[in-house]
Scaffold this motif. Structure first.
Motif, PDB file in Angstrom:
ATOM      1  N   GLU A  26      30.039 -92.463   8.496  1.00 11.78           N
ATOM      2  CA  GLU A  26      30.697 -91.660   7.475  1.00 11.78           C
ATOM      3  C   GLU A  26      29.853 -90.446   7.101  1.00 11.78           C
ATOM      4  OE1 GLU A  26      31.595 -94.152   4.145  1.00 11.78           O
ATOM      5  OE2 GLU A  26      33.403 -94.963   5.089  1.00 11.78           O
ATOM      6  N   ALA A  27      28.562 -90.636   6.951  1.00 13.28           N
ATOM      7  CA  ALA A  27      27.669 -89.528   6.603  1.00 13.28           C
ATOM      8  C   ALA A  27      27.676 -88.478   7.710  1.00 13.28           C
ATOM      9  CB  ALA A  27      26.251 -90.037   6.364  1.00 13.28           C
ATOM     10  N   ARG A  28      27.665 -88.930   8.943  1.00 13.48           N
ATOM     11  CA  ARG A  28      27.704 -88.005  10.078  1.00 13.48           C
ATOM     12  C   ARG A  28      29.012 -87.227  10.096  1.00 13.48           C
ATOM     13  NH1 ARG A  28      27.915 -89.799  16.333  1.00 13.48           N
ATOM     14  NH2 ARG A  28      27.889 -87.727  17.221  1.00 13.48           N
ATOM     15  N   ALA A  29      30.123 -87.924   9.868  1.00 12.17           N
ATOM     16  CA  ALA A  29      31.431 -87.270   9.867  1.00 12.17           C
ATOM     17  C   ALA A  29      31.529 -86.253   8.733  1.00 12.17           C
ATOM     18  CB  ALA A  29      32.537 -88.308   9.752  1.00 12.17           C
ATOM     19  N   GLN A  30      31.005 -86.589   7.570  1.00 16.26           N
ATOM     20  CA  GLN A  30      31.031 -85.658   6.445  1.00 16.26           C
ATOM     21  C   GLN A  30      30.221 -84.412   6.752  1.00 16.26           C
ATOM     22  OE1 GLN A  30      29.703 -87.845   3.025  1.00 16.26           O
ATOM     23  NE2 GLN A  30      31.724 -88.714   2.633  1.00 16.26           N
ATOM     24  N   GLY A  31      29.074 -84.587   7.378  1.00 12.86           N
ATOM     25  CA  GLY A  31      28.244 -83.436   7.737  1.00 12.86           C
ATOM     26  C   GLY A  31      28.954 -82.525   8.714  1.00 12.86           C
ATOM     27  N   LYS A  32      29.613 -83.114   9.710  1.00 14.58           N
ATOM     28  CA  LYS A  32      30.347 -82.305  10.681  1.00 14.58           C
ATOM     29  C   LYS A  32      31.525 -81.602  10.021  1.00 14.58           C
ATOM     30  CE  LYS A  32      29.180 -84.603  14.980  1.00 14.58           C
ATOM     31  NZ  LYS A  32      29.711 -85.207  16.208  1.00 14.58           N
ATOM     32  N   THR A  33      32.199 -82.280   9.095  1.00 13.81           N
ATOM     33  CA  THR A  33      33.334 -81.681   8.401  1.00 13.81           C
ATOM     34  C   THR A  33      32.876 -80.486   7.570  1.00 13.81           C
ATOM     35  OG1 THR A  33      34.471 -83.801   8.309  1.00 13.81           O
ATOM     36  CG2 THR A  33      35.197 -82.114   6.767  1.00 13.81           C
ATOM     37  N   LYS A  34      31.774 -80.646   6.856  1.00 14.02           N
ATOM     38  CA  LYS A  34      31.257 -79.543   6.035  1.00 14.02           C
ATOM     39  C   LYS A  34      30.894 -78.342   6.890  1.00 14.02           C
ATOM     40  CE  LYS A  34      29.487 -82.339   2.253  1.00 14.02           C
ATOM     41  NZ  LYS A  34      28.302 -82.791   1.525  1.00 14.02           N
ATOM     42  N   SER A  35      30.241 -78.581   8.010  1.00 13.45           N
ATOM     43  CA  SER A  35      29.854 -77.450   8.855  1.00 13.45           C
ATOM     44  C   SER A  35      31.090 -76.794   9.477  1.00 13.45           C
ATOM     45  CB  SER A  35      28.866 -77.880   9.932  1.00 13.45           C
ATOM     46  OG  SER A  35      29.462 -78.770  10.848  1.00 13.45           O
ATOM     47  N   ALA A  36      32.101 -77.576   9.817  1.00 10.01           N
ATOM     48  CA  ALA A  36      33.331 -77.000  10.375  1.00 10.01           C
ATOM     49  C   ALA A  36      34.047 -76.146   9.339  1.00 10.01           C
ATOM     50  CB  ALA A  36      34.259 -78.108  10.871  1.00 10.01           C
ATOM     51  N   ILE A  37      34.077 -76.588   8.103  1.00  7.48           N
ATOM     52  CA  ILE A  37      34.710 -75.809   7.032  1.00  7.48           C
ATOM     53  C   ILE A  37      33.951 -74.505   6.804  1.00  7.48           C
ATOM     54  CG2 ILE A  37      35.158 -75.761   4.538  1.00  7.48           C
ATOM     55  CD1 ILE A  37      35.897 -78.743   4.784  1.00  7.48           C
ATOM     56  N   LYS A  38      32.630 -74.567   6.832  1.00  4.93           N
ATOM     57  CA  LYS A  38      31.832 -73.341   6.666  1.00  4.93           C
ATOM     58  C   LYS A  38      32.119 -72.346   7.776  1.00  4.93           C
ATOM     59  CE  LYS A  38      27.990 -75.366   4.116  1.00  4.93           C
ATOM     60  NZ  LYS A  38      26.562 -75.713   4.139  1.00  4.93           N
ATOM     61  N   GLU A  39      32.246 -72.835   8.999  1.00  6.44           N
ATOM     62  CA  GLU A  39      32.548 -71.950  10.129  1.00  6.44           C
ATOM     63  C   GLU A  39      33.943 -71.332   9.982  1.00  6.44           C
ATOM     64  OE1 GLU A  39      30.543 -70.892  12.647  1.00  6.44           O
ATOM     65  OE2 GLU A  39      28.978 -71.927  11.520  1.00  6.44           O
ATOM     66  N   LEU A  40      34.904 -72.121   9.506  1.00  5.69           N
ATOM     67  CA  LEU A  40      36.254 -71.589   9.293  1.00  5.69           C
ATOM     68  C   LEU A  40      36.273 -70.525   8.201  1.00  5.69           C
ATOM     69  CD1 LEU A  40      38.465 -74.801   9.538  1.00  5.69           C
ATOM     70  CD2 LEU A  40      38.445 -72.849  11.100  1.00  5.69           C
TER      71      LEU A  40
END
Length: 71
Positions: A26-40
């Motif tokens: 879950e922590a890994r998925a949240q980190g990837k989600t946050k970075s994807a949102i920042k890129e968007l």
């Protein structure tokens, strides 16, 4: 009785391992989600074309108001 105690210890170890693994995933998925949102957000437009009195003008998106006609 000895077999039952080992069986329960084994089950509790498996459950704890699965809980910890879930937390890590879950922590890994949240980190990837946050970075994807920042890129968007980096891809978001800063300007828009507003039509006012039949004329097009390029304006910053922070000055657009409800009811403005945009192209």
């Amino acid at each position: 009785m000895r077999y039952e105690a080992r069986y329960h210890e084994s089950n509790s170890t498996v459950v704890l391992t699965l809980v910890i693994l879930r937390q890590l995933l879950e922590a890994r998925a949240q980190g990837k989600t946050k970075s994807a949102i920042k890129e968007l957000l980096k891809l978001a437009l800063n300007k828009a074309t507003r039509i006012r009195d039949g004329q097009e003008e390029e304006v910053e998106i922070n000055i657009i108001h409800s009811g403005d006609l945009l192209r």
